[in-house]
Scaffold this motif. Structure first.
Motif, short mmCIF file in Angstrom:
data_model
loop_
_atom_site.label_atom_id
_atom_site.label_comp_id
_atom_site.label_asym_id
_atom_site.label_seq_id
_atom_site.Cartn_x
_atom_site.Cartn_y
_atom_site.Cartn_z
N ASP A 173 29.23 -2.72 73.95
CA ASP A 173 27.47 -2.62 74.30
C ASP A 173 27.20 -1.16 74.60
O ASP A 173 25.95 -0.81 74.69
CB ASP A 173 27.99 -1.75 76.57
N LEU A 174 27.61 -0.08 74.15
CA LEU A 174 26.93 1.48 73.78
C LEU A 174 26.05 1.11 72.42
O LEU A 174 24.96 1.53 72.23
CB LEU A 174 27.60 2.48 73.67
N ASP A 175 26.85 0.15 71.90
CA ASP A 175 25.81 -0.34 70.41
C ASP A 175 24.71 -0.49 70.74
O ASP A 175 23.62 -0.20 70.36
CB ASP A 175 26.50 -1.04 69.46
N LEU A 176 24.62 -1.56 71.40
CA LEU A 176 23.34 -2.32 71.55
C LEU A 176 22.69 -1.21 73.05
O LEU A 176 21.40 -1.48 72.81
CB LEU A 176 23.95 -3.54 72.78
N ALA A 177 23.57 -0.78 73.40
CA ALA A 177 22.02 0.19 74.61
C ALA A 177 21.29 1.31 73.89
O ALA A 177 19.94 1.65 73.13
CB ALA A 177 22.46 1.00 75.56
N LEU A 178 21.79 1.80 72.46
CA LEU A 178 21.32 2.61 71.20
C LEU A 178 20.65 1.77 70.03
O LEU A 178 19.52 2.49 70.47
CB LEU A 178 22.87 3.26 70.54
N CYS A 179 21.13 0.90 70.19
CA CYS A 179 20.00 0.37 68.89
C CYS A 179 18.49 -0.68 69.57
O CYS A 179 16.88 0.37 69.64
CB CYS A 179 20.36 -1.06 69.23
N ASP A 180 18.75 -1.02 71.26
CA ASP A 180 17.13 -0.13 71.88
C ASP A 180 16.60 0.28 72.76
O ASP A 180 15.91 1.20 72.35
CB ASP A 180 17.79 -0.76 73.14
N ALA A 181 17.64 1.78 73.10
CA ALA A 181 16.74 3.33 72.95
C ALA A 181 15.73 3.59 71.53
O ALA A 181 14.61 3.69 71.18
CB ALA A 181 17.84 4.27 73.13
N LEU A 182 17.08 3.49 70.48
CA LEU A 182 16.21 3.79 69.41
C LEU A 182 14.80 2.79 68.95
O LEU A 182 14.08 3.76 68.22
CB LEU A 182 17.33 4.46 68.19
N LEU A 183 15.07 1.90 68.99
CA LEU A 183 14.14 0.24 69.18
C LEU A 183 12.56 1.11 70.15
O LEU A 183 11.09 1.26 69.06
CB LEU A 183 13.72 -0.42 68.95
N ARG A 184 13.22 2.08 70.71
CA ARG A 184 11.54 2.41 71.37
C ARG A 184 11.02 3.57 70.96
O ARG A 184 10.20 4.16 71.50
CB ARG A 184 12.52 2.39 73.47
N HIS A 185 12.33 4.39 70.98
CA HIS A 185 11.54 6.72 70.44
C HIS A 185 10.94 6.09 69.08
O HIS A 185 10.69 6.72 69.28
CB HIS A 185 13.62 6.49 70.61
N GLY A 186 12.04 5.54 68.14
CA GLY A 186 11.48 5.68 66.74
C GLY A 186 12.12 5.83 65.95
O GLY A 186 12.94 6.78 66.15
N PHE A 187 12.33 5.92 64.52
CA PHE A 187 13.17 6.32 63.34
C PHE A 187 12.78 6.64 61.74
O PHE A 187 12.16 5.29 61.77
CB PHE A 187 14.98 5.38 63.68
N ALA A 188 13.44 7.06 61.28
CA ALA A 188 13.39 7.26 59.81
C ALA A 188 13.60 6.27 59.31
O ALA A 188 14.09 4.93 58.60
CB ALA A 188 13.62 8.33 58.97
N SER A 189 15.52 5.72 59.62
CA SER A 189 16.22 4.71 59.55
C SER A 189 17.31 4.44 60.46
O SER A 189 17.55 5.55 61.27
CB SER A 189 16.71 4.29 58.16
N CYS A 190 18.30 3.01 60.20
CA CYS A 190 18.81 2.78 61.30
C CYS A 190 19.87 2.12 61.06
O CYS A 190 19.90 0.78 60.27
CB CYS A 190 18.15 2.47 62.75
N GLY A 191 21.53 2.23 61.07
CA GLY A 191 22.62 1.71 60.46
C GLY A 191 24.00 1.15 61.67
O GLY A 191 24.10 2.19 62.44
N LEU A 192 24.03 0.17 62.05
CA LEU A 192 24.48 -0.25 63.12
C LEU A 192 26.39 -1.07 62.52
O LEU A 192 26.07 -2.22 61.43
CB LEU A 192 24.36 -0.99 64.04
N ILE A 193 27.04 -0.67 62.80
CA ILE A 193 28.42 -0.88 61.95
C ILE A 193 29.08 -1.86 62.35
O ILE A 193 28.57 -2.37 64.00
CB ILE A 193 29.90 0.27 62.55
#
Length: 258
Positions: free
Chosen positions: A166-186
């Motif tokens: 649940d926290l992984d998903l919430a972080l994916c959502d928040a980072l997609l809205r915030h912006g990033f150079a790259s993002c990896g998810l285990i």
């Protein structure tokens, strides 16, 4: 004088252990990074510590890599010594690691010695934060890590390896809205397929969702936390090892062991 001395290979001639631009940091009771090891590095560290004792902020030294230094490379290096408060700057994007469990610690441990980026490790309690993090890594304890996303640089790299889907998903959502150079998810391909459906339902476009890499690591290295860390580090260090490239199905790194 407190702080650290940054030792940088300014130029080289002939056969040398490391190329120009390589650097290390030296403080009174430790050091990180490497300019080639051996007698050269020992002598550079000795001079850096002498500078800290005397308060000297800058110096330059040409060091022949010959018999006088007990080395046989035959070349020479010009080293610049600078107190880091004066000019030290990271050369790579900041790295934020979300989760201080086995995989998060391993990634931090692999990336920290390169000393080219600011690294922040985030977790939900002090009990989860390891006490043996390298000194150049910033621990950040937040009961709600999602609220911390707003404070991350928009050009940062992110690795999500928390203990909670649940926290992984919430972080994916928040980072997609915030912006990033790259993002990896285990996670596995099954987990990622489920996450993609849910992120679509949250209003994210497919092209944006696919900027998140899942699984992470390298299929040739396996699922051990250190092996995953090596694969992640390779993708972060080398642009051709694209962190956003989807990996083969047999790559499944498994769920977080945090």
């Amino acid at each position: 004088m407190t702080g650290a001395i940054t030792v940088t290979v300014a130029s080289t001639r002939g056969s040398v252990p490391r190329e120009a631009g390589t650097s290390m940091r030296v403080w009174a009771d430790g050091q990180s990074g490497t300019i080639g090891g051996g007698a050269l590095e020992f002598e550079a560290a000795r001079q850096a510590r002498d500078m800290l004792k005397t308060g000297t902020t800058t110096a330059e030294r040409v060091i022949p890599l010959g018999p006088d230094l007990g080395q046989c490379c035959g070349g020479s290096v010009t080293l610049n010594f600078t107190h880091e408060d004066a000019v030290y700057a990271h050369t790579a994007p900041p790295l934020w690691i979300w989760g201080a469990g086995h995989v998060g610690r391993a990634i931090a441990g692999v990336m920290a010695p390169m000393d080219d980026r600011a690294i922040t490790v985030v977790d939900t309690s002090t009990d989860r934060m390891p006490r043996d993090l390298p000194t150049q890594i910033s621990p950040l304890v937040a009961s709600d890590p999602v609220r911390v996303v707003a404070h991350a640089p928009k050009g940062a790299d992110h690795i999500i390896v928390t203990y909670s889907h649940d926290l992984d998903l919430a972080l994916c959502d928040a980072l997609l809205r915030h912006g990033f150079a790259s993002c990896g998810l285990i996670g596995s391909h099954t987990k990622w397929a489920r996450f993609q459906r849910r992120l679509t339902g949250m209003g994210h476009a497919d092209a944006q969702i696919l900027r998140i890499a899942c699984p992470i690591g390298s299929p040739a290295l396996g699922k051990h936390p250190q092996a995953i860390a090596v694969g992640v580090a390779a993708a972060l260090i080398c642009p051709s090892a694209d962190l956003t490239t989807d990996l083969p199905a047999h790559m499944k790194t498994g769920e977080s062991t945090a």
